[in-house]
Design a protein around this motif. Structure first.
Motif, PDB file in Angstrom:
ATOM      1  N   LEU A  74       0.829  -1.215   0.000  1.00  0.00           N
ATOM      2  CA  LEU A  74       0.000   0.000   0.000  1.00  0.00           C
ATOM      3  C   LEU A  74       0.862   1.265   0.000  1.00  0.00           C
ATOM      4  O   LEU A  74       0.524   2.263  -0.634  1.00  0.00           O
ATOM      5  N   VAL A  75       1.959   1.231   0.762  1.00  0.00           N
ATOM      6  CA  VAL A  75       2.817   2.427   0.898  1.00  0.00           C
ATOM      7  C   VAL A  75       4.279   2.002   0.696  1.00  0.00           C
ATOM      8  O   VAL A  75       5.025   1.811   1.664  1.00  0.00           O
ATOM      9  N   PRO A  76       4.725   1.891  -0.550  1.00  0.00           N
ATOM     10  CA  PRO A  76       6.069   1.356  -0.810  1.00  0.00           C
ATOM     11  C   PRO A  76       7.188   2.174  -0.167  1.00  0.00           C
ATOM     12  O   PRO A  76       8.262   1.640   0.097  1.00  0.00           O
ATOM     13  N   TYR A  77       6.956   3.447   0.089  1.00  0.00           N
ATOM     14  CA  TYR A  77       8.037   4.270   0.655  1.00  0.00           C
ATOM     15  C   TYR A  77       8.267   4.045   2.152  1.00  0.00           C
ATOM     16  O   TYR A  77       9.232   4.549   2.715  1.00  0.00           O
ATOM     17  N   LEU A  78       7.380   3.288   2.800  1.00  0.00           N
ATOM     18  CA  LEU A  78       7.569   3.031   4.243  1.00  0.00           C
ATOM     19  C   LEU A  78       8.703   2.037   4.454  1.00  0.00           C
ATOM     20  O   LEU A  78       8.802   1.049   3.711  1.00  0.00           O
ATOM     21  N   ASP A  79       9.515   2.260   5.465  1.00  0.00           N
ATOM     22  CA  ASP A  79      10.566   1.296   5.797  1.00  0.00           C
ATOM     23  C   ASP A  79       9.941   0.192   6.665  1.00  0.00           C
ATOM     24  O   ASP A  79       9.725   0.374   7.866  1.00  0.00           O
ATOM     25  N   THR A  80       9.634  -0.932   6.031  1.00  0.00           N
ATOM     26  CA  THR A  80       9.000  -2.039   6.781  1.00  0.00           C
ATOM     27  C   THR A  80      10.021  -3.118   7.141  1.00  0.00           C
ATOM     28  O   THR A  80       9.650  -4.227   7.525  1.00  0.00           O
ATOM     29  N   SER A  81      11.328  -2.808   7.009  1.00  0.00           N
ATOM     30  CA  SER A  81      12.332  -3.832   7.302  1.00  0.00           C
ATOM     31  C   SER A  81      12.383  -4.107   8.814  1.00  0.00           C
ATOM     32  O   SER A  81      11.956  -3.277   9.630  1.00  0.00           O
ATOM     33  N   ALA A  82      12.953  -5.260   9.160  1.00  0.00           N
ATOM     34  CA  ALA A  82      12.946  -5.685  10.571  1.00  0.00           C
ATOM     35  C   ALA A  82      14.062  -5.027  11.376  1.00  0.00           C
ATOM     36  O   ALA A  82      14.066  -5.092  12.604  1.00  0.00           O
TER      37      ALA A  82
END
Ligand code: PYC
Length: 456
Positions: free
Chosen positions: A195-203
Motif C-alpha cells: 500500500l505504501v512502498p516508501y515506508l521502511d518495513t524492514s525488521a
C-alpha cells in the motif's frame, strides 16, 4: 411532506417544522439532500463557470454580511465547522433560520482551519464508531449536498503497530469496527509495503512495523472548503454570520439563558445559546456558570513543499508520535501529539519540528531532502475520557458542543446534525446520548484514548 412522514436522516417532520423547544421552525427553504437548490446563491457548475468566463463577470460573494439583529432564536458561539454545520442543519433540516453564528475572529480561523484534515471512523468504543461513521457518511456526500467542492479524497488510513500491545489494540479496534459495519482490519508488513512502498518495513529499524489497522474508508479533505461550504449554504438559508464579534458575557435569569453581550457593546436577546468553540470552550462555559472538565493544550502541525503524488494512504504511528498524508496539491501534512503542557499558544516550536523530522525519517528515510514550508498550532480541549461533551446543560437554553480534543474536525458534520436536532427538539439526538456532561457524575465515561492517532 405530511406530518407523519419521516424527515431526512430519520428526524421527524415535527422536529423539522416546529419544536418542543419553542423555537420557530418553518418549511425548509429549498436546500436538501443531494444538492437541492440553495436559494439566493449562484450554483457552482460547469455551465456557470463557462458563463462567468464568457462574461468575465464577478462571482457573488460566498456569504453576506448583515447588521446584527437585536434578537435571534439561536446564537451559536464559534464560527468553525461545528458552529457552521449546526447553523446549516438547523435551517436545512428543521426550518430554524433566525440563527446567528458569532466568531471573535474569522470563520474557520480556529481548529477548523488548523487541523490536518484527516477523516476516519475507526474508533474504539461502539458509541464513537457509530458517531464518527455518520460523520464520514455526511462528509462523503458533502460536495453534492453543499454544491461546493470539498475535495474529499478516500485514500485509506493506516495506523501502524510497532509493539505487541499496540497490535492488540489494533485487533480490538478492528473487531469493534466490524461489529458496527465499519471496514477495518489488521494487515501485515507485506501488505503495508504494497500500500505504501516508501515506508521502511524492514525488521532492522529502531521500531520495526509489526502490522497496521487498515481502514479503507478513511482519507483527507480540504478543511477550508468544508468551512466555506457550510458558511455559504447556511447564509443562503438565512443564517447570519458575524465575524469579529466576540462574546464577552452570557446573560441568564432564573436559570434560563436570556441573551449574550459582545465585546462591541451589543446585547443580543436569545433563549438558546450553543457553545461550539474550541480552545476557549471552558471560558465560554464559565460565562453561563457551567464548569467544564476540560484542559487546553496546543497541537502542532507542519506542511512541506509540494512533490509528485507518492503517498497513497494516511499513515499514522502512535509509537513515533507522527501522522502524515499527502494533499491533492502534493504537500505532505504532518502532525504529532499535543504539547505536554496546557497553553493557548498557537505558535510552532523548534523542539516539535526537530522531533517530528527525526520520526518521519525513521518511517520514510527517502524524505530526507524534503523542505518544510510552514508550521503552526491549534488548540485542543482535552476531556478526561477523550470523548466530547455534547447536549443541553443544567443551565436552561445553554448547549455544549465542546471537548473535542484531537477529534474535532472529523466530527464537524455529525456534530452539526445532532446538535441541530437536539436544539430543535429539546431532546438529545440518539447518537449523542452517551456524550452528556452528566456522564462524569455517573462515572459512565466513554474511553476513546485508545483510538487517538498518537499517544497524548
Ligand atoms: O485522530 O486521526 C486523528 C487525528 C489526526 C490529527 C489529529 N487527530
Amino acid at each position: 411532506m405530511s406530518a407523519s412522514e419521516p424527515g431526512r436522516n430519520g428526524s421527524s417532520s415535527s422536529a423539522r417544522n416546529g419544536t418542543s423547544n419553542g423555537l420557530s421552525g418553518g418549511a425548509r427553504n429549498g436546500s436538501g439532500p443531494s444538492g437541492g437548490a440553495l436559494p439566493r446563491t449562484a450554483r457552482y457548475s460547469a455551465f456557470s463557470l463557462f458563463k462567468h468566463g464568457l462574461r468575465a463577470s464577478e462571482w457573488p460573494r460566498a456569504w453576506r454580511t448583515h447588521p446584527i439583529r437585536d434578537s435571534y432564536d439561536v446564537v451559536i458561539i464559534g464560527g468553525g465547522v461545528h458552529g457552521l454545520a449546526t447553523a446549516y442543519y438547523l435551517a436545512a433540516n428543521h426550518g430554524i433560520t433566525n440563527v446567528a453564528v458569532l466568531d471573535k475572529g474569522y470563520l474557520g480561523g480556529g481548529g477548523s482551519g488548523r487541523n490536518t484534515a484527516i477523516l476516519r471512523s475507526n474508533y474504539l468504543t461502539p458509541e464513537g464508531v457509530a458517531f464518527y461513521d455518520r460523520s464520514l457518511e455526511l462528509y462523503r456526500n458533502l460536495a453534492t449536498e453543499l454544491n461546493f467542492n470539498v475535495m474529499f479524497s478516500r485514500k485509506g488510513h493506516l495506523t501502524l503497530a510497532h509493539n505487541d500491545s499496540s497490535l492488540r489494540t489494533m485487533h480490538w479496534r478492528a473487531e469493534v469496527n466490524k461489529l458496527q459495519g465499519v471496514d477495518s482490519s489488521v494487515i501485515d508488513p507485506g501488505e503495508i509495503k504494497k500500500l505504501v512502498p516508501y515506508l521502511d518495513t524492514s525488521a532492522d529499524t529502531r521500531y520495526p512495523i509489526l502490522g497496521a489497522l487498515y481502514h479503507p474508508p478513511g482519507g483527507i479533505i480540504r478543511h477550508d472548503a468544508v468551512n466555506w461550504g457550510y458558511a455559504r449554504a447556511a447564509d443562503a438559508l438565512g443564517v447570519h454570520l458575524h465575524q469579529q464579534t466576540e462574546v464577552v458575557a452570557i446573560e441568564t435569569a432564573k436559570g434560563e439563558v436570556t441573551g449574550v453581550r459582545t465585546a462591541g457593546g451589543r446585547r443580543i436577546a436569545t433563549g438558546t445559546v450553543l457553545n461550539a468553540t474550541a480552545g476557549w470552550s471552558s471560558l465560554i462555559s464559565d460565562m453561563a456558570g457551567v464548569r467544564m472538565p476540560v484542559q487546553t493544550s496546543p497541537l502542532q502541525a507542519a506542511v512541506t513543499e509540494p512533490v509528485r503524488p507518492f503517498l497513497n494512504a494516511v499513515v499514522v504511528s502512535g509509537t513515533l508520535h507522527v501522522y502524515v498524508s499527502q494533499t491533492d496539491r502534493g504537500e505532505l501534512v504532518f502532525g504529532a501529539s499535543v504539547d505536554p503542557f496546557t497553553s493557548y499558544s498557537m505558535r510552532g516550536s523548534l523542539d516539535f519540528i526537530e522531533g517530528l523530522a527525526g520520526h518521519v525519517l525513521e518511517l520514510m528515510p527517502g524524505l530526507s531532502r524534503m523542505r518544510l514550508l510552514r508550521q503552526w498550532a491549534g488548540l485542543c480541549d482535552m476531556t478526561p475520557d477523550y470523548s466530547p461533551i455534547m447536549g443541553r446543560t443544567p443551565g436552561n437554553g445553554f448547549y455544549e458542543d465542546v471537548g473535542w480534543g484531537t477529534y474535532g474536525f472529523k466530527a464537524g458534520p455529525v456534530a452539526g446534525e445532532t446538535m441541530a436536532e437536539t436544539i430543535a427538539t429539546g431532546q438529545p439526538a440518539a447518537l449523542i446520548t452517551s456524550f452528556g456532561l452528566d456522564r462524569f457524575e455517573r462515572g459512565e465515561l466513554v474511553g476513546e484514548k485508545g483510538a487517538a492517532a498518537v499517544g497524548h
